[in-house]
Motif scaffolding. Sequence first.
Motif, PDB file in Angstrom:
ATOM      1  N   ARG A   1      -1.407  -8.202  -5.984  1.00  0.00           N
ATOM      2  CA  ARG A   1      -0.520  -9.307  -6.296  1.00  0.00           C
ATOM      3  C   ARG A   1      -0.646  -9.625  -7.782  1.00  0.00           C
ATOM      4  O   ARG A   1      -1.734  -9.573  -8.343  1.00  0.00           O
ATOM      5  CB  ARG A   1      -0.881 -10.544  -5.465  1.00  0.00           C
ATOM      6  N   ALA A   2       0.489  -9.925  -8.412  1.00  0.00           N
ATOM      7  CA  ALA A   2       0.473 -10.227  -9.841  1.00  0.00           C
ATOM      8  C   ALA A   2       1.498 -11.297 -10.148  1.00  0.00           C
ATOM      9  O   ALA A   2       2.607 -11.277  -9.615  1.00  0.00           O
ATOM     10  CB  ALA A   2       0.757  -8.966 -10.667  1.00  0.00           C
ATOM     11  N   LYS A   3       1.127 -12.231 -11.022  1.00  0.00           N
ATOM     12  CA  LYS A   3       2.046 -13.275 -11.463  1.00  0.00           C
ATOM     13  C   LYS A   3       2.404 -13.035 -12.924  1.00  0.00           C
ATOM     14  O   LYS A   3       1.587 -12.586 -13.709  1.00  0.00           O
ATOM     15  CB  LYS A   3       1.404 -14.651 -11.312  1.00  0.00           C
ATOM     16  N   GLY A   4       3.652 -13.345 -13.250  1.00  0.00           N
ATOM     17  CA  GLY A   4       4.104 -13.182 -14.628  1.00  0.00           C
ATOM     18  C   GLY A   4       4.683 -11.825 -14.905  1.00  0.00           C
ATOM     19  O   GLY A   4       5.713 -11.685 -15.515  1.00  0.00           O
TER      20      GLY A   4
ATOM     21  N   LYS B   1       0.808  -1.211   0.000  1.00  0.00           N
ATOM     22  CA  LYS B   1       0.000   0.000   0.000  1.00  0.00           C
ATOM     23  C   LYS B   1       0.844   1.266   0.000  1.00  0.00           C
ATOM     24  O   LYS B   1       0.365   2.329  -0.405  1.00  0.00           O
ATOM     25  CB  LYS B   1      -0.943   0.003   1.201  1.00  0.00           C
ATOM     26  N   ASP B   2       2.095   1.164   0.442  1.00  0.00           N
ATOM     27  CA  ASP B   2       2.962   2.334   0.419  1.00  0.00           C
ATOM     28  C   ASP B   2       3.711   2.482  -0.902  1.00  0.00           C
ATOM     29  O   ASP B   2       4.574   3.341  -1.046  1.00  0.00           O
ATOM     30  CB  ASP B   2       3.954   2.304   1.581  1.00  0.00           C
TER      31      ASP B   2
ATOM     32  N   PRO C   1       2.487  -8.750   6.355  1.00  0.00           N
ATOM     33  CA  PRO C   1       1.104  -8.696   6.862  1.00  0.00           C
ATOM     34  C   PRO C   1       0.123  -8.455   5.720  1.00  0.00           C
ATOM     35  O   PRO C   1       0.352  -7.610   4.843  1.00  0.00           O
ATOM     36  CB  PRO C   1       1.133  -7.513   7.833  1.00  0.00           C
ATOM     37  N   ARG C   2      -0.976  -9.205   5.690  1.00  0.00           N
ATOM     38  CA  ARG C   2      -1.949  -9.071   4.608  1.00  0.00           C
ATOM     39  C   ARG C   2      -2.538  -7.670   4.533  1.00  0.00           C
ATOM     40  O   ARG C   2      -2.892  -7.198   3.446  1.00  0.00           O
ATOM     41  CB  ARG C   2      -3.069 -10.101   4.787  1.00  0.00           C
ATOM     42  N   GLU C   3      -2.645  -7.000   5.656  1.00  0.00           N
ATOM     43  CA  GLU C   3      -3.259  -5.674   5.670  1.00  0.00           C
ATOM     44  C   GLU C   3      -2.412  -4.639   4.934  1.00  0.00           C
ATOM     45  O   GLU C   3      -2.899  -3.560   4.601  1.00  0.00           O
ATOM     46  CB  GLU C   3      -3.475  -5.214   7.107  1.00  0.00           C
TER      47      GLU C   3
END
Length: 337
Positions: free
Chosen positions: A72-75, A36-37, A65-67
Motif C-alpha cells: 500500500r502506498a499513499k501519494g 500479489k498478482d 481481502p487482506r491476504e
Amino acid sequence: MMIRGIATSAALLVMMVAAAVAEEGPSEGFETITLKDGQRVVGDVVAEKPEALYVDLGYDLLKIPRETVARRAKGEDADGEVVVRPGSTVADPSGFFTTGTLRPAPVKELVAKHGEAVVAIETPSSKGSGFLVNDEGYAITNAHVIEGETRIAAILYENAPGGGLSRRRVEDVEIVAINPFFDLALIKLPLAEGVKPGHAVLGTEGVNSGDSVFAVGNPLGMERTVTQGIVSNRSRNLEGQLYIQTDTAINPGNSGGPLFNQRGEVVGVTSRGARADMADNLGFAIPVAYVKDFIRHREAFAFDKTNPNSGYRYLDPPRRHRREKPEGLIGKSGEAR
C-alpha cells in the motif's frame, strides 16, 4: 425474490461500511493498493477490517481481502505515478501530459469525447496515426511511421459547432524525439493561433486479459475508423519488448494510434498486426508505461538528423562511377569512346 435479497445485502454492506467509517474517523486520502498478482487499485480506503479493506473507487465500493494485498502506498504508487482520484485527471509532474482515471462509458460516447485527440499522419511514403498528448500540439506516433522522412503532415479532426468533425491539414510537422528501439516518436504540430484541439489522457493503471479496448485510427487510409475488442494477453514478449496483445483489428495505417480502455484512457500505442494470410485478430500495442517514460526522458532521444546517436543517419545517395574509356575503341563519329 433473489434480486431483492441481493439489493438488500448490498445496502447492508454499504451501511456497515458507513458505520465503520464513522467509528474510525475520516479517510486520510487516496492510495494505491498493489495486489500479489501485480494488479493495482486506486481509491479511498474507507474502512479497514481484520479480513478485508473496503475501497471507495468513486463509482463503486470494492472489498479487497487482506491476504491478496502486497503493498500500500499513499501519494504515489510503486512506479512513482501520482495517485489520482478516481474519475479525475491530473497533470504529470513533467507537465507534458495528463494522466488520470476516468469513469467508464459506452464506446460511442468515448469516441465522441476523446476522438478529437486522434490525428492522421502523412509522409511521402506512408500513412499512419497518432494522438495528441497536450494542447500545444505535441503528439505520439510510431517511429516506423516517420522513419527516414523529413516532410511530415498531420490531419486534425476538430469538433464542429453544428456537430460532426471538421478536417484541418497541418504541414511542416516537426520530429522532436525518436526511439526506434521501442518504435516511438514524439512530434509537434505547428498549430494556428486559437486552435486548441482536445488531447488524450494517459491511463494510470495497467490492463488485464479480457478487458474491453478499442482503437481509433486510419487503416489503409480509411480515416476515423473505430475497431473494438479485448485484451488477449497483457504482456506478450516480442523481440525483447513487452506488448499488449489484442484481438482489436489493427491494420496498416493504424500504426501510432491510441488503444483506449473502457474509460477512454490511452493504455497503449497500436504498433503491429499479423499478416492477413497468416492469422486473424492478432494485434499488438506498446504499453502506455513505455510512452510515459519516453516522454519524460525525451531529451535523451532528441531528434537530430545529423547525429547518428539519434537512431537514424541520412546517408548520401550512392554515386554512379564513370567507366574508363578503353584505348583504341572508336565510335561511330570517329571519336574515341
